[in-house]
Write a protein that holds these residues in place. Structure first.
Motif, PDB file in Angstrom:
ATOM      1  N   ASN A 319       8.022 -35.046 -73.420  1.00  0.00           N
ATOM      2  CA  ASN A 319       7.056 -36.071 -73.818  1.00  0.00           C
ATOM      3  C   ASN A 319       6.513 -36.748 -72.559  1.00  0.00           C
ATOM      4  OD1 ASN A 319       8.912 -38.048 -72.941  1.00  0.00           O
ATOM      5  ND2 ASN A 319       9.924 -38.038 -74.947  1.00  0.00           N
ATOM      6  N   LYS A 320       5.759 -37.797 -72.751  1.00  0.00           N
ATOM      7  CA  LYS A 320       5.219 -38.533 -71.605  1.00  0.00           C
ATOM      8  C   LYS A 320       5.711 -39.978 -71.634  1.00  0.00           C
ATOM      9  CE  LYS A 320       1.130 -35.685 -70.739  1.00  0.00           C
ATOM     10  NZ  LYS A 320      -0.329 -35.699 -70.414  1.00  0.00           N
ATOM     11  N   ASP A 348      -4.117 -41.276 -67.306  1.00  0.00           N
ATOM     12  CA  ASP A 348      -3.582 -40.513 -68.441  1.00  0.00           C
ATOM     13  C   ASP A 348      -3.151 -41.489 -69.532  1.00  0.00           C
ATOM     14  OD1 ASP A 348      -2.236 -38.910 -70.242  1.00  0.00           O
ATOM     15  OD2 ASP A 348      -1.245 -37.703 -68.722  1.00  0.00           O
ATOM     16  N   VAL A 351       0.468 -41.485 -71.503  1.00  0.00           N
ATOM     17  CA  VAL A 351       1.747 -41.916 -70.926  1.00  0.00           C
ATOM     18  C   VAL A 351       2.159 -43.269 -71.512  1.00  0.00           C
ATOM     19  CG1 VAL A 351       3.024 -42.451 -68.813  1.00  0.00           C
ATOM     20  CG2 VAL A 351       1.230 -40.689 -68.785  1.00  0.00           C
ATOM     21  N   GLN A 395      11.156 -38.913 -70.332  1.00  0.00           N
ATOM     22  CA  GLN A 395      10.847 -37.769 -69.476  1.00  0.00           C
ATOM     23  C   GLN A 395      11.386 -38.020 -68.068  1.00  0.00           C
ATOM     24  OE1 GLN A 395       9.213 -34.887 -70.190  1.00  0.00           O
ATOM     25  NE2 GLN A 395       7.826 -34.293 -68.553  1.00  0.00           N
ATOM     26  N   VAL A 458       5.143 -36.213 -65.392  1.00  0.00           N
ATOM     27  CA  VAL A 458       4.852 -36.147 -66.831  1.00  0.00           C
ATOM     28  C   VAL A 458       3.902 -35.005 -67.174  1.00  0.00           C
ATOM     29  CG1 VAL A 458       5.300 -38.610 -67.206  1.00  0.00           C
ATOM     30  CG2 VAL A 458       2.957 -37.834 -66.712  1.00  0.00           C
ATOM     31  N   ASN A 459       3.257 -34.420 -66.155  1.00  0.00           N
ATOM     32  CA  ASN A 459       2.345 -33.307 -66.403  1.00  0.00           C
ATOM     33  C   ASN A 459       2.857 -31.982 -65.848  1.00  0.00           C
ATOM     34  OD1 ASN A 459      -0.134 -34.500 -67.737  1.00  0.00           O
ATOM     35  ND2 ASN A 459       0.076 -35.879 -65.975  1.00  0.00           N
ATOM     36  N   ASP A 461       6.336 -29.995 -66.646  1.00  0.00           N
ATOM     37  CA  ASP A 461       7.657 -29.902 -67.263  1.00  0.00           C
ATOM     38  C   ASP A 461       8.639 -29.111 -66.412  1.00  0.00           C
ATOM     39  OD1 ASP A 461       6.620 -31.318 -69.335  1.00  0.00           O
ATOM     40  OD2 ASP A 461       6.489 -29.637 -70.747  1.00  0.00           O
TER      41      ASP A 461
END
Length: 494
Positions: A319-320, A348, A351, A395, A458-459, A461
């Motif tokens: 997730n973010k 973003d 988030v 995350q 967060v972008n 993984d």
């Protein structure tokens, strides 16, 4: 076998940091055949409920006992009495004769003299067990009676300015066991009368030291560890010659400053008395080296807090959500976190920042969130008693702290394979975060750099999983319970 008495002013539910570290240490000591109990000095009528809650949350071992000053002398007083003190209750009940009760609401009643109409008392139910009754004379409150399950346990006496100047504590049979003077200007405890033992003490310090002498026998198997800096003089003041004495500093000793720039007395006082006890423990080797250099003392040791070992690896959150768990106080720099969040959300909008904790800075942080229109992305979620479950939702984890003793919440996050992004400050983060290997160390207050690293994690993984796996390996290797216990045992055996 060693018997350890860990000394702190109070225990309570919903406390993290030092309290969690101390209770975890107690559990680990018991697991290694060291009796480890807690000593407290404050008065709480609901301490049994608090201990039950801590054990239910698995914060406190069922093997750990708590020795509380008031509980100890209350039990001692009750055991000496055969009959109940009926005179006390007769005096109390007679006060309500010839009065008219007027219900203010479901929990509150007022009582007025049915002959003169003067205000005599106000009774309020606090909960299903506790009641307070304020008594009045000429419309001035002069006494407050505290009851639990309809039994008197404490009475406060007030002056004409409505400030407490004296109080008495009663055992379960209604007899007084402690009375003490209270300074009405600042609330400090003065002369205290230990009625159960017929002893007078000039100060609260002397009462507490006397209590420690009673429960900790003066032999080499007994060890005192003071965790609360305010309680350190109480331990130092005892006459023990054979029982060992240690003090733990849980904070950055540079953290606390007076308005004139000088450090507050608590940490200074402990360090300057290091040679008068068996040792002072800090949580990181960097702090140990700085104290030795600044204060020219040798009796300083570095022993990490025990880490709650979450045995299972955590599933990847996917997730973010960026997480933060701490007391919301100025030194944790949560207002900087909001500045970071603003930059991240501009890039973003998916988030989210989840902030867990309570503290005096919470209103300031809430206003800042509102001011920056971040309510959809930044959530203030209050205290959590289940950090593992909370961390599993993240995350990654963010720390904008400006002062740390160690940074236990960061360590626990890394153990759960969550990479931590933290400002590079003393003490803590740089002891366990390896930049670009298991997390990120950001130059202090570089808000933009911190925001960039969050967006990167967060972008990506795969990167998050890689750093998280290395983070767990680092913590397991560096902070194994065996290594920490060995360090304590070396001190105990000196």
């Amino acid at each position: 076998m060693n018997n350890v008495f860990m000394i702190v002013h109070e225990l309570n539910v919903n406390k993290g940091g030092m309290t969690t570290a101390m209770l975890t240490r107690s559990k680990m000591f018991h697991a290694n055949n060291v009796n480890a109990n807690i000593v407290t000095f404050d008065y709480k009528v609901n301490y049994d409920n608090i201990i039950h809650s801590l054990m239910k949350q698995d914060k406190m071992s069922k093997n750990t006992k708590m020795f509380n000053l008031f509980q100890y002398y209350e039990k001692k007083s009750s055991s000496k009495k055969i009959k109940h003190n009926k005179k006390l209750y007769n005096l109390f009940n007679n006060f309500f004769k010839d009065t008219i009760e007027i219900k203010e609401d479901k929990k509150t009643s007022k009582f007025l003299d049915k002959t003169t109409g003067q205000y005599k008392a106000r009774k309020k139910l606090l909960d299903s067990e506790q009641t307070i009754v304020d008594l009045y004379n000429n419309n001035k409150r002069y006494r407050r009676v505290h009851l639990k399950n309809e039994k008197i346990h404490r009475i406060n006496i007030f002056n004409y300015d409505n400030k407490v100047l004296f109080e008495t504590f009663y055992d379960r049979k209604g007899f007084p066991y402690i009375s003490r003077n209270i300074n009405p200007k600042n609330g400090n405890v003065g002369v205290t009368y230990l009625l159960v033992d017929k002893i007078q003490f000039s100060s609260n310090l002397n009462v507490c030291s006397h209590f420690l002498r009673e429960i900790v026998k003066d032999n080499s198997e007994n060890i005192m560890i003071c965790d609360g800096p305010g309680s350190f003089p109480r331990m130092l003041n005892t006459s023990h010659k054979n029982a060992k004495k240690f003090a733990v500093i849980h904070v950055n000793h540079y953290k606390n400053f007076n308005t004139d720039g000088s450090k507050k007395i608590k940490e200074d006082y402990i360090i300057n008395n290091a040679d008068n006890i068996d040792g002072v423990i800090v949580l990181t080797d960097a702090q140990r080296k700085d104290i030795k250099e600044e204060y020219s003392v040798n009796n300083i040791y570095a022993i990490s807090n025990f880490i709650n070992n979450f045995e299972k690896e955590s599933d990847f959150a996917n997730n973010k959500i960026v997480g933060h768990i701490s007391r919301i106080v100025a030194t944790k720099g949560v207002h900087h976190l909001i500045d970071v969040a603003e930059l991240v959300v501009k890039e973003d909008e998916e988030v989210e920042f989840h902030i867990y904790g309570e503290g005096p800075e919470k209103d300031r942080v809430r206003k800042l969130i509102n001011k920056k229109n971040l309510n959809d992305n930044v959530k203030l979620l209050g205290y959590t008693s289940k950090p593992q479950q909370v961390i599993n939702q993240f995350q990654c984890v963010l720390s904008t702290s400006q002062y740390e003793g160690q940074g236990l919440s960061m360590i626990e996050a890394m153990l759960l394979q969550r990479p931590v992004i933290a400002f590079d400050i003393n003490y803590g983060p740089n002891e366990f975060i390896k930049n670009d290997i298991n997390g990120y160390l950001i130059p202090n207050l570089d808000i933009q750099e911190m925001a960039d690293k969050i967006l990167e994690l967060v972008n990506d993984d795969d990167l998050t999983k890689k750093l998280g796996k290395e983070a767990r390996n680092t913590i397991i290797e560096k902070y194994s319970s065996e290594k920490i216990m060995d360090k304590w045992q070396v001190l105990f055996d000196k």
